[in-house]
Scaffold this motif. Structure first.
Motif, PDB file in Angstrom:
ATOM      1  N   MET A 167       8.300   9.255   0.941  1.00 13.26           N
ATOM      2  CA  MET A 167       7.685  10.440   1.551  1.00 13.26           C
ATOM      3  C   MET A 167       6.479  10.919   0.760  1.00 13.26           C
ATOM      4  SD  MET A 167      10.688  12.757   3.246  1.00 13.26           S
ATOM      5  CE  MET A 167      11.955  12.578   1.995  1.00 13.26           C
ATOM      6  N   VAL A 168       6.547  10.805  -0.556  1.00 14.32           N
ATOM      7  CA  VAL A 168       5.401  11.182  -1.386  1.00 14.32           C
ATOM      8  C   VAL A 168       4.254  10.204  -1.152  1.00 14.32           C
ATOM      9  CG1 VAL A 168       4.559  11.513  -3.737  1.00 14.32           C
ATOM     10  CG2 VAL A 168       6.859  12.279  -3.121  1.00 14.32           C
ATOM     11  N   GLN A 169       4.585   8.910  -1.145  1.00 13.32           N
ATOM     12  CA  GLN A 169       3.565   7.888  -0.919  1.00 13.32           C
ATOM     13  C   GLN A 169       2.931   8.007   0.469  1.00 13.32           C
ATOM     14  OE1 GLN A 169       3.172   4.238  -2.701  1.00 13.32           O
ATOM     15  NE2 GLN A 169       2.996   5.801  -4.291  1.00 13.32           N
ATOM     16  N   LEU A 170       3.739   8.363   1.459  1.00 11.30           N
ATOM     17  CA  LEU A 170       3.250   8.435   2.833  1.00 11.30           C
ATOM     18  C   LEU A 170       2.127   9.457   2.974  1.00 11.30           C
ATOM     19  CD1 LEU A 170       3.574   7.562   5.822  1.00 11.30           C
ATOM     20  CD2 LEU A 170       5.275   9.397   6.059  1.00 11.30           C
ATOM     21  N   LYS A 171       2.287  10.607   2.361  1.00  7.14           N
ATOM     22  CA  LYS A 171       1.265  11.649   2.533  1.00  7.14           C
ATOM     23  C   LYS A 171      -0.036  11.338   1.791  1.00  7.14           C
ATOM     24  CE  LYS A 171       3.019  14.812  -1.065  1.00  7.14           C
ATOM     25  NZ  LYS A 171       3.658  16.116  -1.285  1.00  7.14           N
ATOM     26  N   LYS A 172      -0.017  10.303   0.948  1.00 10.57           N
ATOM     27  CA  LYS A 172      -1.211   9.899   0.206  1.00 10.57           C
ATOM     28  C   LYS A 172      -1.930   8.713   0.838  1.00 10.57           C
ATOM     29  CE  LYS A 172       0.717  11.105  -4.366  1.00 10.57           C
ATOM     30  NZ  LYS A 172       1.048  10.537  -5.699  1.00 10.57           N
ATOM     31  N   GLN A 173      -1.408   8.191   1.936  1.00 10.78           N
ATOM     32  CA  GLN A 173      -1.903   6.918   2.445  1.00 10.78           C
ATOM     33  C   GLN A 173      -3.393   6.905   2.756  1.00 10.78           C
ATOM     34  OE1 GLN A 173      -0.381   3.692   2.653  1.00 10.78           O
ATOM     35  NE2 GLN A 173       0.629   4.960   1.118  1.00 10.78           N
ATOM     36  N   ASP A 174      -3.898   7.944   3.376  1.00 11.93           N
ATOM     37  CA  ASP A 174      -5.322   7.956   3.726  1.00 11.93           C
ATOM     38  C   ASP A 174      -6.202   8.050   2.478  1.00 11.93           C
ATOM     39  OD1 ASP A 174      -4.682   7.739   6.418  1.00 11.93           O
ATOM     40  OD2 ASP A 174      -4.647   9.907   6.712  1.00 11.93           O
ATOM     41  N   ILE A 175      -5.753   8.807   1.505  1.00  6.80           N
ATOM     42  CA  ILE A 175      -6.502   8.927   0.247  1.00  6.80           C
ATOM     43  C   ILE A 175      -6.500   7.607  -0.510  1.00  6.80           C
ATOM     44  CG2 ILE A 175      -6.516  10.048  -2.032  1.00  6.80           C
ATOM     45  CD1 ILE A 175      -5.345  12.540  -0.640  1.00  6.80           C
ATOM     46  N   LEU A 176      -5.337   6.968  -0.580  1.00  6.37           N
ATOM     47  CA  LEU A 176      -5.233   5.693  -1.292  1.00  6.37           C
ATOM     48  C   LEU A 176      -6.061   4.615  -0.606  1.00  6.37           C
ATOM     49  CD1 LEU A 176      -1.440   5.649  -2.251  1.00  6.37           C
ATOM     50  CD2 LEU A 176      -3.388   6.335  -3.657  1.00  6.37           C
ATOM     51  N   ARG A 177      -6.086   4.649   0.729  1.00  2.38           N
ATOM     52  CA  ARG A 177      -6.925   3.675   1.433  1.00  2.38           C
ATOM     53  C   ARG A 177      -8.397   3.889   1.094  1.00  2.38           C
ATOM     54  NH1 ARG A 177     -10.244   3.380   5.825  1.00  2.38           N
ATOM     55  NH2 ARG A 177     -10.480   1.251   6.651  1.00  2.38           N
ATOM     56  N   GLU A 178      -8.824   5.137   1.037  1.00  2.00           N
ATOM     57  CA  GLU A 178     -10.227   5.410   0.697  1.00  2.00           C
ATOM     58  C   GLU A 178     -10.584   4.865  -0.676  1.00  2.00           C
ATOM     59  OE1 GLU A 178     -12.872   6.536   2.440  1.00  2.00           O
ATOM     60  OE2 GLU A 178     -11.438   6.215   4.086  1.00  2.00           O
ATOM     61  N   THR A 198       0.819  -1.216   0.000  1.00  2.57           N
ATOM     62  CA  THR A 198       0.000   0.000   0.000  1.00  2.57           C
ATOM     63  C   THR A 198       0.851   1.264   0.000  1.00  2.57           C
ATOM     64  OG1 THR A 198      -0.144  -0.183   2.406  1.00  2.57           O
ATOM     65  CG2 THR A 198      -1.957  -1.100   1.124  1.00  2.57           C
ATOM     66  N   LEU A 199       2.020   1.193   0.597  1.00  2.00           N
ATOM     67  CA  LEU A 199       3.026   2.249   0.472  1.00  2.00           C
ATOM     68  C   LEU A 199       4.220   1.587  -0.201  1.00  2.00           C
ATOM     69  CD1 LEU A 199       4.232   4.748   3.227  1.00  2.00           C
ATOM     70  CD2 LEU A 199       5.757   3.819   1.478  1.00  2.00           C
ATOM     71  N   SER A 200       4.514   2.009  -1.429  1.00  6.03           N
ATOM     72  CA  SER A 200       5.551   1.319  -2.191  1.00  6.03           C
ATOM     73  C   SER A 200       6.708   2.235  -2.555  1.00  6.03           C
ATOM     74  CB  SER A 200       4.962   0.727  -3.474  1.00  6.03           C
ATOM     75  OG  SER A 200       5.989   0.157  -4.254  1.00  6.03           O
ATOM     76  N   THR A 201       7.915   1.739  -2.269  1.00  4.88           N
ATOM     77  CA  THR A 201       9.123   2.409  -2.746  1.00  4.88           C
ATOM     78  C   THR A 201       9.895   1.478  -3.683  1.00  4.88           C
ATOM     79  OG1 THR A 201      10.466   1.632  -0.864  1.00  4.88           O
ATOM     80  CG2 THR A 201       9.298   3.720  -0.595  1.00  4.88           C
ATOM     81  N   GLY A 202       9.221   0.438  -4.180  1.00  4.60           N
ATOM     82  CA  GLY A 202       9.852  -0.576  -5.002  1.00  4.60           C
ATOM     83  C   GLY A 202      10.383  -1.692  -4.131  1.00  4.60           C
ATOM     84  N   GLU A 203      11.357  -1.380  -3.336  1.00  4.57           N
ATOM     85  CA  GLU A 203      11.853  -2.239  -2.256  1.00  4.57           C
ATOM     86  C   GLU A 203      12.015  -1.357  -1.020  1.00  4.57           C
ATOM     87  OE1 GLU A 203      12.282  -5.437  -2.404  1.00  4.57           O
ATOM     88  OE2 GLU A 203      12.548  -5.918  -4.530  1.00  4.57           O
ATOM     89  N   GLY A 204      11.749  -1.922   0.138  1.00  5.75           N
ATOM     90  CA  GLY A 204      11.931  -1.125   1.345  1.00  5.75           C
ATOM     91  C   GLY A 204      11.143  -1.659   2.516  1.00  5.75           C
ATOM     92  N   GLY A 205      11.440  -1.134   3.692  1.00  6.69           N
ATOM     93  CA  GLY A 205      10.734  -1.539   4.897  1.00  6.69           C
ATOM     94  C   GLY A 205      11.007  -0.554   6.018  1.00  6.69           C
ATOM     95  N   MET A 206      10.311  -0.743   7.123  1.00  7.53           N
ATOM     96  CA  MET A 206      10.481   0.135   8.285  1.00  7.53           C
ATOM     97  C   MET A 206      10.174  -0.657   9.544  1.00  7.53           C
ATOM     98  SD  MET A 206      11.171   3.529   8.797  1.00  7.53           S
ATOM     99  CE  MET A 206      10.453   4.536   7.491  1.00  7.53           C
ATOM    100  N   ALA A 207      10.921  -0.397  10.587  1.00  7.76           N
ATOM    101  CA  ALA A 207      10.628  -0.942  11.909  1.00  7.76           C
ATOM    102  C   ALA A 207      10.235   0.211  12.816  1.00  7.76           C
ATOM    103  CB  ALA A 207      11.838  -1.672  12.480  1.00  7.76           C
ATOM    104  N   THR A 208       9.103   0.083  13.507  1.00  7.60           N
ATOM    105  CA  THR A 208       8.715   1.084  14.497  1.00  7.60           C
ATOM    106  C   THR A 208       8.701   0.437  15.872  1.00  7.60           C
ATOM    107  OG1 THR A 208       6.334   0.664  14.274  1.00  7.60           O
ATOM    108  CG2 THR A 208       7.305   2.359  12.846  1.00  7.60           C
ATOM    109  N   THR A 209       9.002   1.254  16.865  1.00  2.00           N
ATOM    110  CA  THR A 209       9.032   0.774  18.248  1.00  2.00           C
ATOM    111  C   THR A 209       8.962   1.968  19.180  1.00  2.00           C
ATOM    112  OG1 THR A 209      10.308  -0.523  19.873  1.00  2.00           O
ATOM    113  CG2 THR A 209      11.572   0.775  18.292  1.00  2.00           C
ATOM    114  N   ASN A 210       8.590   1.714  20.407  1.00  2.00           N
ATOM    115  CA  ASN A 210       8.652   2.734  21.451  1.00  2.00           C
ATOM    116  C   ASN A 210       9.809   2.473  22.404  1.00  2.00           C
ATOM    117  OD1 ASN A 210       6.311   4.336  20.687  1.00  2.00           O
ATOM    118  ND2 ASN A 210       5.092   2.554  21.280  1.00  2.00           N
TER     119      ASN A 210
END
Length: 383
Positions: A254-265, A190-202
């Motif tokens: 970063m471009v894909q990230l700001k579109k995430q809510d629109i793309l989900r809709e 749903t968020l594509s950079t071709g290849e890539g990933g992210m780890a989030t944590t607190n």
């Protein structure tokens, strides 16, 4: 409907516009092609969007899962519980440590891990649970947390499908009782950079471990060494990997990230059209979404009889479909090495035999959606 009509509808098409292209070109023109300031900016924006305190970019969700397991201290012969209905990477990363993936059957309704079957799989070697949010729908996290707390287990979420998804009002990636959450930015995601990933944590300690190990175990980010702020000297403080992303990928992200809510809709709209069209057909089992969570609708998976015949006929008419997933216990390597028995996973077997993933990419036209619907309705009645 004309039976011989043909359209070229792929299973997935990445939403790419001139904005993504321009952003990638800007990164290239900057002269900084590998991990650098764009990547740092992407990490900051991603954690702000998700609501986590830490975000570390990588070159795949597989890399993210691998380093998450390293951060929690997984060792040889430890056991990690994973659903059998997942892409192989979820189990594969466990084997990197000579640890053992312990497979759990799934819920028939959601295709997520069946939490009622987890506790029976726990031994004194169990270290962690990796819930996989199938198609974007979050697993029963509260129940998983209770089990983890009871047995002192770590939780690593495989959230390759889950941008943006939420559980009880909180975005996946920010749940406070989860140790580390792993995302995918692969071409079909749903968020594509071709290849890539992210780890989030607190957890700052986990974040630091992942950050160091994504680049050979170097004591500081390599890109910082080549800025005016950096110094040439570095130290290797762990036996790391080459898992960093690049500023080109991050610029697209970063471009894909700001579109995430629109793309989900847009995907929600497609899902609603499918549901409306198929809801009264007794030969089609629709996705089931629980009330206290939201899905990214990364996938739209129906269950039908004669799946294999229908998917071939759809292909002949130009409609790309897929199957998610071939369960881990059915793959030759895993079956032979760990002696998984088919009969231990009856629900996953039934789900696999009937599952069909339909196109649900954001840029599908109404005409394409209708063409998929018409053909599915015809084929379930005639094949």
């Amino acid at each position: 409907m004309e039976k011989n009509r043909f359209k070229n509808i792929p299973f997935h098409k990445t939403h790419t516009t001139q904005e993504e292209i321009d952003s990638a070109i800007e990164a290239i023109k900057s002269g900084w092609l590998t991990m650098g300031p764009k990547t740092v900016e992407f990490e900051e924006k991603f954690k702000e969007y998700i609501g986590s305190s830490q975000a570390v970019s990588l070159n795949s969700a597989t890399a993210s899962l691998h380093l998450a397991l390293k951060a929690i201290g997984l060792q040889r012969d430890d056991e990690v519980i994973v659903p059998t209905n997942t892409f192989v990477a979820t189990a594969e990363v466990v084997t990197y440590f000579d640890a053992i993936p312990i497979l759990c059957d799934i819920e028939e309704s959601t295709h997520n891990i069946d939490v009622s079957k987890i506790e029976a799989l726990i031994t004194d070697k169990t270290k962690a649970i990796i819930p996989v949010h199938f198609a974007g729908q979050p697993c029963d996290m509260d129940e998983i947390y209770k089990i983890a707390q009871k047995y002192n287990l770590k939780i690593i979420e495989d959230s390759a499908h889950a941008i943006p998804s939420s559980y009880k009002g909180i975005k996946i990636g920010a749940l406070k009782q989860t140790d580390i959450t792993c995302f995918s930015f692969y071409a079909t995601k749903t968020l594509s950079t071709g290849e890539g990933g992210m780890a989030t944590t607190n957890n700052e300690i986990y974040a630091k471990s992942i950050k160091v190990n994504r680049l050979h175990g170097i004591s500081k980010d390599a890109w910082d060494r080549y800025t005016t702020k950096g110094a040439w000297h570095y130290d290797i403080i762990d036996n790391g990997n080459k898992y960093n992303t690049s500023d080109i990928n991050s610029a697209i992200g970063m471009v894909q990230l700001k579109k995430q809510d629109i793309l989900r809709e847009k995907r929600v709209n497609i899902a609603q059209k499918y549901i409306e069209a198929f809801r009264d057909n007794s030969k089609i089992v629709l996705p089931f979404i629980k009330d206290d969570r939201t899905t990214s609708w990364h996938l739209f998976v129906i269950k039908i009889e004669n799946r294999d015949d229908i998917i071939e006929e759809l292909k002949s008419r130009g409609i790309g479909c897929s199957v998610h997933f071939i369960p881990i216990h059915k793959h030759t390597y895993y079956k032979n090495r760990y002696e998984y028995r088919d009969e231990d996973y009856p629900v996953a077997n039934r789900v696999f035999e009937k599952s069909l993933s339909l196109p649900i990419y954001p840029d599908m036209s109404d005409e394409e959606i209708e063409f998929v619907i018409e053909n599915i309705l015809e084929l379930v009645d005639n094949v």
